[in-house]
Scaffold this motif. Sequence first.
Motif, PDB file in Angstrom:
ATOM      1  N   ILE A  75      -5.161   0.924  -1.490  1.00  0.00           N
ATOM      2  CA  ILE A  75      -5.079   1.745  -0.222  1.00  0.00           C
ATOM      3  C   ILE A  75      -5.059   0.672   1.049  1.00  0.00           C
ATOM      4  CG2 ILE A  75      -6.812   2.815   1.289  1.00  0.00           C
ATOM      5  CD1 ILE A  75      -5.913   4.429  -1.066  1.00  0.00           C
ATOM      6  N   LEU A  76      -5.479  -0.455   0.831  1.00  0.00           N
ATOM      7  CA  LEU A  76      -5.364  -1.192   2.003  1.00  0.00           C
ATOM      8  C   LEU A  76      -3.880  -1.971   2.095  1.00  0.00           C
ATOM      9  CD1 LEU A  76      -6.545  -2.975   4.292  1.00  0.00           C
ATOM     10  CD2 LEU A  76      -7.065  -4.973   2.470  1.00  0.00           C
ATOM     11  N   ALA A  77      -3.511  -2.034   0.838  1.00  0.00           N
ATOM     12  CA  ALA A  77      -1.945  -2.592   1.024  1.00  0.00           C
ATOM     13  C   ALA A  77      -0.963  -1.731   1.487  1.00  0.00           C
ATOM     14  CB  ALA A  77      -1.781  -3.350  -0.343  1.00  0.00           C
ATOM     15  N   THR A  78      -1.060  -0.698   0.983  1.00  0.00           N
ATOM     16  CA  THR A  78      -0.011   0.429   1.250  1.00  0.00           C
ATOM     17  C   THR A  78      -0.130   0.978   2.781  1.00  0.00           C
ATOM     18  OG1 THR A  78      -1.694   1.972   0.367  1.00  0.00           O
ATOM     19  CG2 THR A  78       0.203   1.444  -0.903  1.00  0.00           C
ATOM     20  N   ASN A  79      -1.529   0.522   3.514  1.00  0.00           N
ATOM     21  CA  ASN A  79      -1.650   1.158   4.804  1.00  0.00           C
ATOM     22  C   ASN A  79      -1.140  -0.244   5.617  1.00  0.00           C
ATOM     23  OD1 ASN A  79      -2.581   2.654   6.931  1.00  0.00           O
ATOM     24  ND2 ASN A  79      -4.525   1.255   7.141  1.00  0.00           N
ATOM     25  N   LYS A  80      -1.491  -1.351   5.261  1.00  0.00           N
ATOM     26  CA  LYS A  80      -1.138  -2.730   5.971  1.00  0.00           C
ATOM     27  C   LYS A  80       0.307  -2.699   6.045  1.00  0.00           C
ATOM     28  CE  LYS A  80      -4.600  -4.798   7.493  1.00  0.00           C
ATOM     29  NZ  LYS A  80      -4.905  -5.529   8.901  1.00  0.00           N
TER      30      LYS A  80
END
Length: 422
Positions: free
Chosen positions: A362-367
């Motif tokens: 979730i974090l990587a695909t948002n960042k």
Amino acid sequence: MGIIEKQPIDYTQHPRVNSDDPVPARPRPQVPAHVIKSDDEAIAVARRLAADFAPGAALRDREGLLPIAEIDAYSQSGLWGINIPKAYGGPGVSYKTLARVIAILAAADPSIAQITQNHLAINGHIDLDGTEEQKKEFFGWVLSGLRFGNAFSELNSKTVAAFETRVTIDGDEAVVNGEKFYTTGALLSHFIPIVAVDAQEQGYLVFAERDTPGITVTNNWSSFGQRTTASGSVRIDNVRVPKSRLLPVAAFDRPTIAGPVSQIIQAAIDAGIARGAIEDAIAFIKTQSRPWIDSGKETAGEDPFTIAAIGDLKIRLHAAEALLGIAGEAIDAGLENSTEETIADATVKTAEAKVLTTEIAILATNKLFELAGTRSTLAKHNLDRHWRNARAHTLHDPVRWKFFHVGNFYLNGINPPRHPWS
């Protein structure tokens, strides 16, 4: 093996995503699948396939094209049989390796990785619950290149473990009726193991051939993520199969690796999604992003805040991948010696990995978008597929419950429950 012929895409030959049109069964392979010989070969084959699958992933997602040629190459590569025990002709690779294989493929195209998910879990169930005759027959199918789909979950049941699909016995045959949803893999399979219960609520996997009369598979999967998994519906109307193809679902009645195996495959897919997103973020920043005016730098890759953010993502990814490896080792130990203690350990370690792989996905695909900038949102790049895939796939089972079961284990000595979502 593992090479896809480079031919123009014929859009008319691809079933439409989110369609109620019934889809005919896929032909069986004309030659037997390759048999993987070792863990190292499994990883090498996965890397070769991933290199083939990655270039078309964005197009398949954008146009709703099912990965038909890719799945044929994938199952012929031998990777669909890697957890078949050596005693039955398979390579019996470690579950640590199996998780790496899935993560490698998911980094290239997580929809393709997910299509294998239930097949590999079913291989494990055959080993745990099948008779000797069933193991020889069912594993023989897989080693020849046949694929298992999945008809497990039901859309309108009260919980994921409540089943209305019924099986009755009529002489030497079993008769099945019901309807399933989230049937990842069924559309492109050769056999569909259907979860059904009898009058005593005993559960079975009923192995029905994909083209058995009464089976209708529809590609009505309308999620915004994992779009090309064909995770739509299967209708089962008076489907008849030999009684010998009924496999009791008994692996959760005793300590076995069934639950952790199902979960580690899920976690590996999320780890792969995260890795793919981070790689695309780095590539975009290096080649297309602009430096922020306050940085005083010539390139976006020199921005100190961007550098630090990429460092943070990589550290979190490596931590998640490390826990994935630890979980795989625990599952391998549980397979070797299945006790309450070893299975609880494998379940907890896999749950820990699932938490971290979910969070980094979730974090990587948002960042990705924050770091790459506004131009990374343009439709031509289709980078939003990473976030959509992560958001959809991580919903498979609620990670909030992982925290509870892990904490309850360490604080109160209470083992986590035994089921496919634990």
